[in-house]
Design a protein around this motif. Structure first.
Motif, PDB file in Angstrom:
ATOM      1  N   LEU A 236       0.839  -1.198   0.000  1.00 38.70           N
ATOM      2  CA  LEU A 236       0.000   0.000   0.000  1.00 38.70           C
ATOM      3  C   LEU A 236       0.876   1.252   0.000  1.00 38.70           C
ATOM      4  CD1 LEU A 236      -2.883   1.260   0.273  1.00 38.70           C
ATOM      5  CD2 LEU A 236      -2.432   1.368   2.723  1.00 38.70           C
ATOM      6  N   THR A 237       1.922   1.233   0.808  1.00 33.10           N
ATOM      7  CA  THR A 237       2.835   2.377   0.881  1.00 33.10           C
ATOM      8  C   THR A 237       3.348   2.736  -0.512  1.00 33.10           C
ATOM      9  OG1 THR A 237       3.502   1.639   3.068  1.00 33.10           O
ATOM     10  CG2 THR A 237       4.961   3.202   1.953  1.00 33.10           C
ATOM     11  N   VAL A 238       3.782   1.707  -1.235  1.00 34.99           N
ATOM     12  CA  VAL A 238       4.336   1.939  -2.566  1.00 34.99           C
ATOM     13  C   VAL A 238       3.254   2.438  -3.519  1.00 34.99           C
ATOM     14  CG1 VAL A 238       5.334   0.794  -4.576  1.00 34.99           C
ATOM     15  CG2 VAL A 238       6.237   0.318  -2.291  1.00 34.99           C
ATOM     16  N   ALA A 239       2.092   1.794  -3.497  1.00 36.86           N
ATOM     17  CA  ALA A 239       1.017   2.195  -4.409  1.00 36.86           C
ATOM     18  C   ALA A 239       0.626   3.653  -4.161  1.00 36.86           C
ATOM     19  CB  ALA A 239      -0.184   1.271  -4.236  1.00 36.86           C
ATOM     20  N   LEU A 240       0.455   4.001  -2.883  1.00 37.49           N
ATOM     21  CA  LEU A 240       0.073   5.381  -2.552  1.00 37.49           C
ATOM     22  C   LEU A 240       1.157   6.359  -2.993  1.00 37.49           C
ATOM     23  CD1 LEU A 240      -1.288   4.888   1.090  1.00 37.49           C
ATOM     24  CD2 LEU A 240      -2.664   5.361  -0.934  1.00 37.49           C
ATOM     25  N   ALA A 241       2.422   5.981  -2.783  1.00 36.28           N
ATOM     26  CA  ALA A 241       3.521   6.876  -3.161  1.00 36.28           C
ATOM     27  C   ALA A 241       3.525   7.092  -4.669  1.00 36.28           C
ATOM     28  CB  ALA A 241       4.852   6.300  -2.689  1.00 36.28           C
ATOM     29  N   LEU A 242       3.321   6.016  -5.443  1.00 33.66           N
ATOM     30  CA  LEU A 242       3.346   6.155  -6.901  1.00 33.66           C
ATOM     31  C   LEU A 242       2.218   7.070  -7.379  1.00 33.66           C
ATOM     32  CD1 LEU A 242       4.155   2.501  -8.055  1.00 33.66           C
ATOM     33  CD2 LEU A 242       5.719   4.423  -7.789  1.00 33.66           C
TER      34      LEU A 242
END
Ligand SMILES: [Cu+2]
Length: 641
Positions: A236-242
Motif C-alpha cells: 500500500l505504501t508503494v502504491a500510494l507513493a506512486l
C-alpha cells in the motif's frame, strides 16, 4: 473560492467542529487539565494508555463514518431524492469506506491489541514502547489529515479503492484525492511499525515458560496479524507513493500516457486490500476465542487447529486478490484459480466456527455482554461468509458484480465479524482498562437492538442487489420494486445509530455507577491479564509470572496460587514518557498538509521538523528509569491486595 465548499451540510459540520473544539479547549483550560493531558496521555509510552487512545480515536471515527452512512441512507430512503448531490454522495461513500476500514476498524483492534497482548503474555511492556507512541501519533495525525478534507478544499471522491485512472489528476482535480493519499500514507507508516512491534513483542517478551503453543488465542491472532501487516502494508505504501507522484509531479505510473498502467493500481491496491480484511478480522477471531472459552468455563476446543487455521487464512489471504476484478477480462484460467483459492478460505474459517461451537458444547455458559456479542457473531458471520463463497464463483460474480449483494456481503463480514468482535473485546477488557465494569443490562440492550437493526439494514440489500440495484448509485427512479426495501434499510441504519447511543449512555453512566473491579479478575478469567490488578499498574506485573499451561491463570487459581509474592519484589525497569512522538506526528501532518495543496514550503517545514525531532531524540539519553521496590509495594498495597 474552492477551498471552502459551498454546501449547507458542510457549513453545519464546520460549525459543529469549531464548536466542539472550542468546548474541549474551554473544558481543559477551565479545569486546568492541560498539564495532566500532556503528562499522562500525549507523552505516554504505556501500551495500555496508547491502546485506550487508539480506541477513543476509533470511536470518534466510528461516529464520523456512521454519520456518513446515515447521510447515504437518508439520500436513498426513497426514490428520486435530492438531499445530497451526486458529487456530495461520491465524497460521502468514499470517506465512509476509507474511515470505517482504516481509521475505525483497524485502530479499534490495534487498541485492544495494545491493551491486552502484553498483559496476556506476562510482559511489562511492548518491545519498542517509544516506537509504539510514534505509531499512534502517525495514525492519529493521518486520520486528522483525512478528516479535515471536507473543511479545507473538498473530500476525496474516487471511492475507498481510489481506482486509477479515475483518481488521476486529469479526471479528479482538486486536493480531495491528495488528502486520501497522504492521510493513508501517514497512518500506514504507523501500522507497519505496529506490525513490527507486536511481532517482536510476542516473539521476544513472553513470560518464562510460555512457549508459542501456550499463548492465548488473541495473542496468536495478533502474531499472525502482525505478519500480514508486515507483508501487506508496504505494498500500500508503494502504491500510494506512486499515485502521489503521478498527481503531484506529473508522472504516469497509472495512466496510459507515457507507458503507465492503470491495472497496476488495481493489482497493488488489492494485493494489500484483501489481506487487509484479514488484518481486521483475525484479531476479532482471537477475541472471540478468548471470550467464548472464558464464558463457557472451558479450554478452547482444538487449540492447535485454531492456530493452524489462523495461519492458513493468513497465507491464503495473499492468493485471492484478483477476485476483486473478475470482470476485468483476465480470462477463465486466472479467474478459476482466484475463485478456488478464495473458496478455500471457507475451510479454515469453518474449522474455527465449529471449534467455537464445540468449546461451548457442555460448557457452563455465562450470558454476559461480551459472550452475547460472540454469540451474535457466529450466525451473522456465517451469512457473510457463505455469501462470500457465492461471490467467489467467477461466472456468478458477473451477475452480482458491483451490486448491493456485494455491499451487503462485506457489511455482514465487517460488522458481523470485526465490529461485533471488537465490541465483545471492549466489554470484556473494559474493567481491565478502567477498573470498572460496563452495565450488563444496558449492554444487553445494546447487543439486542444493534443485532436487530443491523440485520434490518443489510439483509434487504442482498435482495435489492439481486434485483439489480448497483452500489454507488446516488438516486433511483420509482417503480423498480426497490422502494420499500430501501426504506427498511434506512430505518435500520438509524436504529443502529440509536443503539450506539445506548452504548454511549452506558459508558457515561458506568464511570460513576459501574461495578468496581477490585480483584482484577472480575470475569473469573483464564489468561494472565486477569492475574494482575485492574487497571494494571504502569509495570503490569510486580513479579513476572512463570507459565506452565495454556490457561495459566485458571490453572494457578485451581492450585491456589496467591499473587504477588511480596518477598520477591525487585526494582522495575521502565521507559520514560516522551514528547517527541507527538511532535514527529505533528510534523508529518504539516508536511502532509503542505503536499495536499502543493505548498512545498509547508512540506519542507514539516519534513525538517521530522528530521530535527528524530535528531534531537537521538541525543536524548534520559530514556528510562527504575521504579524502586518501595513504590512497587505502595502501588500493590493501594490496589487492595
Ligand atoms: Cu477480497
Amino acid at each position: 473560492m474552492s477551498m471552502f465548499p459551498h454546501n449547507y451540510l458542510i457549513y453545519g459540520a464546520d460549525v459543529s467542529i469549531v464548536g466542539a473544539t472550542a468546548l474541549i479547549i474551554f473544558v481543559l483550560t477551565y479545569f486546568k487539565k492541560w498539564k495532566w493531558l500532556w503528562d499522562n496521555w500525549i507523552t505516554t509510552v504505556d501500551h495500555k494508555r496508547i491502546g485506550i487512545m487508539y480506541i477513543l480515536a476509533a470511536f470518534a471515527m466510528f461516529f464520523r463514518g456512521g454519520t456518513d452512512g446515515l447521510l447515504m441512507r437518508t439520500q436513498l430512503a426513497l426514490p428520486n431524492l435530492h438531499f445530497l448531490s451526486a458529487q456530495h454522495y461520491d465524497e460521502i461513500f468514499t470517506t465512509h469506506g476509507t474511515i470505517m476500514i482504516l481509521f475505525m476498524a483497524m485502530p479499534m483492534l490495534i487498541g485492544l491489541i495494545n491493551v491486552a497482548v502484553p498483559l496476556q503474555i506476562g510482559a511489562r511492556d511492548v518491545a519498542f514502547p517509544y516506537l509504539n507512541a510514534i505509531s499512534f501519533w502517525t495514525f492519529f495525525f493521518g486520520a486528522m489529515l483525512f478528516n479535515i478534507s471536507f473543511v479545507f478544499g473538498g473530500s476525496p471522491d474516487a471511492g475507498w479503492t481510489s481506482y486509477a485512472p479515475l483518481s488521476e489528476l486529469q479526471f479528479d482535480p482538486g486536493p480531495g484525492e491528495n488528502y486520501y493519499l497522504l492521510g493513508l500514507q501517514l497512518a500506514g507508516i504507523g501500522t507497519i511499525a505496529t506490525g513490527v512491534n507486536f511481532l517482536v513483542t510476542i516473539l521476544k517478551m513472553r513470560a518464562p515458560g510460555m512457549t508459542l503453543m501456550k499463548m492465548p488465542q488473541f495473542t496468536w491472532a495478533t502474531l499472525i496479524t502482525s505478519i500480514i501487516i508486515i507483508f501487506a502494508f508496504p505494498v500500500l505504501t508503494v502504491a500510494l507513493a506512486l499515485l502521489t507522484i503521478d498527481r503531484l509531479m506529473g508522472a504516469h505510473f497509472f495512466t496510459i500516457a507515457a507507458g503507465g498502467m492503470p491495472m497496476m493500481w488495481v493489482n497493488l491496491f488489492w494485493i494489500w486490500g484483501h489481506p487487509e480484511v484479514y488484518i481486521v478480522i483475525l484479531p476479532a477471531f482471537g477475541i472471540l476465542s478468548d471470550v467464548i472459552s472464558t464464558f463457557s468455563g472451558k479450554k478452547i476446543f482444538g487449540y492447535s487447529a485454531m492456530v493452524v487455521s489462523l495461519a492458513t487464512i493468513a497465507a491464503l489471504s495473499f492468493t485471492v486478490w484478483v477476485h476483486h476484478f473478475f470482470t476485468m477480462g483476465a480470462g477463465a484460467a486466472v479467474n478459476s484459480f482466484f475463485g478456488v483459492s478464495t473458496m478455500l478460505i471457507a475451510i479454515p474459517t469453518g474449522v474455527k466456527i465449529f471449534n467455537w461451537l464445540f468449546t461451548m458444547y457442555r460448557g457452563r455458559i455465562r450470558f454476559t455482554t461480551p459472550m452475547l456479542w460472540a454469540l451474535a457473531f457466529i450466525p451473522t458471520f456465517v451469512v457473510g461468509g457463505m455469501t462470500g463463497v457465492m461471490l467467489a464463483v467467477a461466472p456468478a460474480d458477473y451477475q452480482y458484480h458491483n451490486s448491493y449483494f456485494l455491499v451487503s456481503h462485506f457489511h455482514y463480514v465487517l460488522i458481523g465479524g470485526t465490529v461485533f468482535g471488537a465490541f465483545a473485546g471492549i466489554y470484556y477488557w473494559w474493567p481491565k482498562m478502567f477498573g470498572h465494569k460496563l452495565n450488563e443490562r444496558l449492554g444487553r440492550w445494546h447487543v439486542g437492538t444493534f443485532v436487530l437493526f443491523f440485520n434490518m439494514t443489510f439483509f434487504p440489500m442482498y435482495i435489492v442487489g439481486l434485483m439489480g440495484m448497483t452500489r454507488r448509485m446516488y438516486t433511483y427512479p420509482a417503480g423498480l420494486g426497490w422502494t420499500a426495501l430501501n426504506l427498511i434499510e434506512t430505518i435500520g441504519a438509524f436504529g443502529q445509530g440509536a443503539s450506539m447511543m445506548i452504548m454511549a449512555v452506558n459508558i457515561v453512566r458506568s464511570i460513576k455507577f459501574g461495578e468496581r473491579d477490585v480483584t482484577g479478575d472480575i470475569w473469573d478469567g483464564r489468561t494472565l491479564e486477569w492475574s494482575t490488578t485492574s487497571p494494571a499498574a504502569e509495570y503490569n506485573f510486580s513479579v513476572l509470572p512463570h507459565v506452565t499451561s495454556v490457561d495459566e491463570w485458571w490453572e494457578e487459581k485451581k492450585r491456589g496460587v496467591v499473587r504477588p509474592d511480596h518477598a520477591t519484589f525487585k526494582p522495575i525497569h521502565m521507559p520514560n514518557n516522551s514528547g517527541w512522538p507527538f511532535l514527529i506526528g505533528l510534523s508529518f501532518f504539516v508536511a502532509g498538509f503542505g503536499l495536499v495543496f502543493n505548498w512545498w514550503l509547508s512540506a519542507i517545514v514539516g519534513a525538517l521538523g521530522i528530521i530535527t525531532f528524530l535528531f534531537l531524540r537521538s541525543f536524548d539519553y534520559n530514556t528510562d528509569h527504575y521504579i524502586p521496590v518501595d513504590e512497587v509495594k505502595r502501588v500493590e498495597a493501594a490496589a487492595g491486595r
